[in-house]
Scaffold this active site. Structure first.
Site, mmCIF file in Angstrom:
data_model
loop_
_atom_site.group_PDB
_atom_site.id
_atom_site.type_symbol
_atom_site.label_atom_id
_atom_site.label_comp_id
_atom_site.label_asym_id
_atom_site.label_seq_id
_atom_site.Cartn_x
_atom_site.Cartn_y
_atom_site.Cartn_z
ATOM 1 N N HIS A 121 60.193 66.713 51.772
ATOM 2 C CA HIS A 121 61.138 67.734 52.235
ATOM 3 C C HIS A 121 61.430 67.446 53.710
ATOM 4 C CE1 HIS A 121 62.288 71.847 53.554
ATOM 5 N NE2 HIS A 121 62.486 72.136 52.283
ATOM 6 N N ASP A 199 51.256 68.516 52.288
ATOM 7 C CA ASP A 199 52.241 69.588 52.156
ATOM 8 C C ASP A 199 52.085 70.162 50.744
ATOM 9 O OD1 ASP A 199 54.459 71.092 51.527
ATOM 10 O OD2 ASP A 199 55.923 69.675 52.334
ATOM 11 N N GLN A 202 54.797 73.137 47.203
ATOM 12 C CA GLN A 202 55.163 73.239 45.780
ATOM 13 C C GLN A 202 53.958 73.105 44.854
ATOM 14 O OE1 GLN A 202 58.081 74.188 44.739
ATOM 15 N NE2 GLN A 202 59.187 74.005 46.657
ATOM 16 N N LYS A 225 56.610 81.222 48.269
ATOM 17 C CA LYS A 225 56.838 80.473 47.026
ATOM 18 C C LYS A 225 55.755 80.786 45.994
ATOM 19 C CE LYS A 225 58.904 76.585 49.528
ATOM 20 N NZ LYS A 225 60.345 76.697 49.245
ATOM 21 N N CYS A 364 67.101 69.989 50.655
ATOM 22 C CA CYS A 364 66.414 69.556 51.892
ATOM 23 C C CYS A 364 65.647 68.256 51.687
ATOM 24 C CB CYS A 364 65.470 70.644 52.438
ATOM 25 S SG CYS A 364 66.317 72.119 52.940
#
Ligand SMILES: Cc1ncc(COP(=O)(O)O)c(C=O)c1O
Length: 406
Positions: A121, A199, A202, A225, A364
């Protein structure tokens, strides 16, 4: 027993209509909806507890502090951090990565290297480019193959004593590809002294996270999220790593002693939590963790994986539809385009008229779009409350869009 209707009844927003049709919300990778339990905790904070934390001896301040620190411990358990003070409240993944890239500035010099991947991202690209600008370090990017899978032999080639940071996501937001971060971490540890940043924006909504088993230095994710309010997020950092690095923002809360001659900094986690935090949001993030934990990760993942498999097989029945990273190990996301229909947003607008919320565009992740030589994709992304019937509606909608746009 997994009772989808019972789960759905916890999300009032799912009862609303959009453009005269029942809402079908398939934009969960952008942000999930919030269960009533989370909204109640948020509301309760502002109606019964609102006070600034850590600085008051009055009752409300102490109660708010206790609730926020309880939430920190819930998140510690959720990611299996060794200590609660390794859990830093942020406003999201973007802030977490910027924080890490800033505090590493003094650790890098000209010609050092930072490894990221093609699947990142923008928020796991741009902060590292800014760090390169500050230090003269260089960015190296692990490429992907046609299936959207990282070509890890490049990581082997890239890793050296020059590597100071390796930062990759666990799950790609644009494609849903699950990256082998255990292998990436093992290779990095074996061949460099680099700081490892994951990261988890997700992955945290879908997977059981165990930062001790992963042995990463940093793990960042966003609350919004994973069923928590916007403006919430977590930076996990290993105790010895965080203690050895400088603070990020300066201000209230992060000092031990402040004088004009010299200021000393507070211990963890407060050294990294300058200013008034999002107390209500941070407490509600704890409620979101409770929501996920009550369902259980295996139940949640089984349901979401079944939705993904069903969505992919039904979409692929549509002629001239391409699913990106079709053969890769994925979770939560199906990203596709209708061949001959150049603009994904046209498809998204027709779906919206039918009450179906998907995301279109580059998500993104412009380098991924460049790799596939496209401007964007249509992305449907799933959460625990989605149903197979909703996927049938999506498929019908895509067929209709194809008829209208051909
Ligand atoms: C993989 C990934 N990383 C980082 C981010 C940025 O998260 P936020 O906007 O919550 O800071 C996102 C958001 O979509 C994401 O999917």
């Amino acid at each position: 027993m997994f009772d989808i209707q019972e789960i759905r009844s916890q999300f009032s927003i799912l009862n609303r209509e959009v453009n005269g049709k029942p809402l079908v919300y398939l934009d969960n990778a952008a942000t999930s909806q919030k269960p009533n339990s989370v909204l109640e905790v948020w509301n309760q904070y502002y109606t019964e507890l609102n006070a600034n934390v850590h600085r008051g001896i009055h009752t409300l301040s102490q109660l708010a502090t206790e609730e926020m620190e309880l939430s920190r411990r819930k998140i510690q358990n959720f990611i299996n951090a060794k200590h609660d003070f390794e859990v830093i409240f942020t406003k999201g993944t973007t802030e977490g990565i910027n924080l890490v890239s800033y505090i590493l500035t003094q650790k890098l010099k000209k010609d050092d290297e930072i490894i990221i991947s093609y699947l990142e991202h923008h928020s796991n690209i741009v902060p590292w480019q800014m760090l390169c600008e500050r230090t003269g370090a260089k960015l190296r990017v692990i490429p992907i193959d046609e299936n959207g899978v990282l070509q890890l032999d490049y990581l082997d080639q890239f890793l050296s004593e020059k590597t100071k940071v390796v930062s990759v996501n666990q799950v790609s937001n644009a494609l849903g590809v699950v990256n082998p971060i255990e292998e990436i971490i093992a290779k990095t540890r074996a061949n460099s002294d680099a700081y490892i940043v994951i990261d988890g924006a997700q992955s945290a909504p879908h997977f059981k996270i165990d930062v001790q088993a992963l042995d990463c230095d940093f793990f960042v994710f966003s609350g919004h999220k994973m069923y928590a309010p916007m403006g919430t997020g977590i930076l996990y950092g290993k105790q010895e790593v965080l203690e050895s690095l400088p603070p990020f923002h300066g201000g209230g809360e992060m000092i031990a002693v402040c004088s004009f001659d010299k200021t000393t900094y507070a211990g963890l986690p407060f050294k990294y939590e300058a200013g008034t935090p999002n107390v209500g949001g941070n407490i509600a993030l704890g409620a979101a963790v409770d929501f996920i934990s009550k369902i259980g990760h295996s139940t949640l993942q089984n349901h979401e994986n079944a939705l993904l498999a069903y969505a992919q097989s039904k979409l692929l029945e549509i002629e001239r539809l391409k699913v990106y990273a079709e053969k890769a190990n994925r979770t939560g996301v199906v990203s596709f385009n209708l061949k001959g229909i150049g603009i994904s947003s046209d498809v998204g607008m027709i779906l919206d008229k039918m009450g179906i919320a998907v995301r279109t565009g580059h998500h993104c992740t412009q380098p991924i779009m460049d790799f596939f030589n496209i401007a964007g994709t249509v992305r449907a992304s799933f959460a625990v409350y989605n149903t197979f019937e909703e996927i049938d509606l999506l498929v019908e909608g895509v067929k209709k869009a194809q008829r209208m746009l051909s």
